[in-house]
Design a protein around this motif. Structure first.
Motif, PDB file in Angstrom:
ATOM      1  N   GLU A  52       0.806  -1.217   0.000  1.00 17.08           N
ATOM      2  CA  GLU A  52       0.000   0.000   0.000  1.00 17.08           C
ATOM      3  C   GLU A  52       0.843   1.271   0.000  1.00 17.08           C
ATOM      4  N   ILE A  53       2.032   1.210   0.604  1.00 17.01           N
ATOM      5  CA  ILE A  53       2.907   2.381   0.630  1.00 17.01           C
ATOM      6  C   ILE A  53       4.259   2.078  -0.034  1.00 17.01           C
ATOM      7  N   ALA A  54       4.275   1.063  -0.894  1.00 12.61           N
ATOM      8  CA  ALA A  54       5.447   0.726  -1.711  1.00 12.61           C
ATOM      9  C   ALA A  54       6.695   0.421  -0.890  1.00 12.61           C
ATOM     10  N   VAL A  55       6.511  -0.267   0.229  1.00 11.22           N
ATOM     11  CA  VAL A  55       7.653  -0.674   1.053  1.00 11.22           C
ATOM     12  C   VAL A  55       8.059  -2.099   0.707  1.00 11.22           C
ATOM     13  N   ASP A  56       9.322  -2.290   0.418  1.00  5.23           N
ATOM     14  CA  ASP A  56       9.909  -3.608   0.171  1.00  5.23           C
ATOM     15  C   ASP A  56      11.347  -3.511   0.657  1.00  5.23           C
ATOM     16  N   ALA A  57      11.585  -3.941   1.902  1.00  6.29           N
ATOM     17  CA  ALA A  57      12.866  -3.658   2.534  1.00  6.29           C
ATOM     18  C   ALA A  57      13.376  -4.833   3.351  1.00  6.29           C
ATOM     19  N   PRO A  58      14.691  -4.989   3.409  1.00  8.64           N
ATOM     20  CA  PRO A  58      15.286  -6.026   4.262  1.00  8.64           C
ATOM     21  C   PRO A  58      15.330  -5.570   5.713  1.00  8.64           C
ATOM     22  N   PHE A  59      15.551  -6.545   6.607  1.00  6.99           N
ATOM     23  CA  PHE A  59      15.634  -6.280   8.041  1.00  6.99           C
ATOM     24  C   PHE A  59      17.080  -6.267   8.528  1.00  6.99           C
ATOM     25  N   THR A  60      17.298  -5.524   9.581  1.00  7.85           N
ATOM     26  CA  THR A  60      18.531  -5.615  10.355  1.00  7.85           C
ATOM     27  C   THR A  60      18.128  -5.714  11.823  1.00  7.85           C
TER      28      THR A  60
END
Length: 228
Positions: A86-94
């Motif tokens: 919905e807010i274009a988030v596609d991110a890895p975790f740390t």
């Protein structure tokens, strides 16, 4: 929140201080900045949360009807990727940990597309409240949680875990809290089911303090699981 199966989950607690979550739950002043304003001088300020042990069932769920709406919790498994279409988030975790000062470290400020999870508590999908945080912008521009406050009740958050399971969380509420009156117990209380808290900075920007005055908190519960 990588922790041992939820027998003794930890939850960050906040002590008075300064920084992004200053006074209550606050990361560095540049850690999560809402909207178009940027922070240029305070990115290295340490965060203030401190860990506290809590026993399962010691606190009620933060949302009404939580147990009735959630599906069975998953076993421990560290998160690998966060997706909020919905807010274009596609991110890895740390992983985020408590530093030598007893304060919670923030995600590295140089990576705009990175989210952190507090590895001292529940992993996403495990029983308990899993804590996720990320920058809204940095010295160089908008970052991963720039639009976090635009999520609504019913919005979906997908977290891919190391065990290959995608845990889908459904948003229950998105609220903004003054840092001076941050509701620690509500945000960090132990829960009888699998829940998620996604936190960033918000509210008015105080140029003198080089800090935002509030925090945005997304409350969500585990709604579905699928094997990737």
């Amino acid at each position: 929140m990588a922790h041992q199966q939820p027998s003794q989950p930890n939850s960050p607690r906040i002590a008075p201080g300064s920084g992004l979550f200053s006074r209550r739950l606050m990361w560095p002043a540049g850690a999560f900045l809402l909207g178009t304003l940027l922070v240029y001088n305070s990115i290295d300020t340490p965060a203030d949360p401190k860990p506290q042990q809590s026993r399962p069932g010691a606190a009620a769920a933060a949302r009404p009807g939580a147990a009735a709406r959630s599906i069975p919790a998953l076993p421990q498994s560290v998160p690998k990727r966060l997706m909020i279409p919905e807010i274009a988030v596609d991110a890895p975790f740390t992983p985020l940990s408590i530093g030598a000062s007893g304060q919670l470290n923030a995600p590295p400020g140089e990576n705009k597309n990175l989210v952190g999870w507090f590895q001292g508590g529940a992993t996403p999908g495990e029983r308990g409240a899993s804590i996720v945080a990320g920058h809204v912008d940095t010295k160089t521009g908008p970052a991963v949680f720039m639009q976090l406050s635009s999520l609504k009740k019913g919005s979906k958050i997908d977290i891919t875990r190391a065990d290959g399971i995608v845990a889908t969380f459904k948003v229950d509420a998105v609220e903004t809290f003054s840092k001076a009156q941050f509701p620690n117990d509500r945000v960090y209380a132990d829960t009888p089911d699998a829940q998620l808290r996604v936190i960033t900075c918000g509210g008015a920007y105080n140029r003198a303090a080089k800090d935002y005055e509030s925090n945005v908190v997304v409350f969500a519960h585990l709604a579905a699981t699928a094997r990737k």
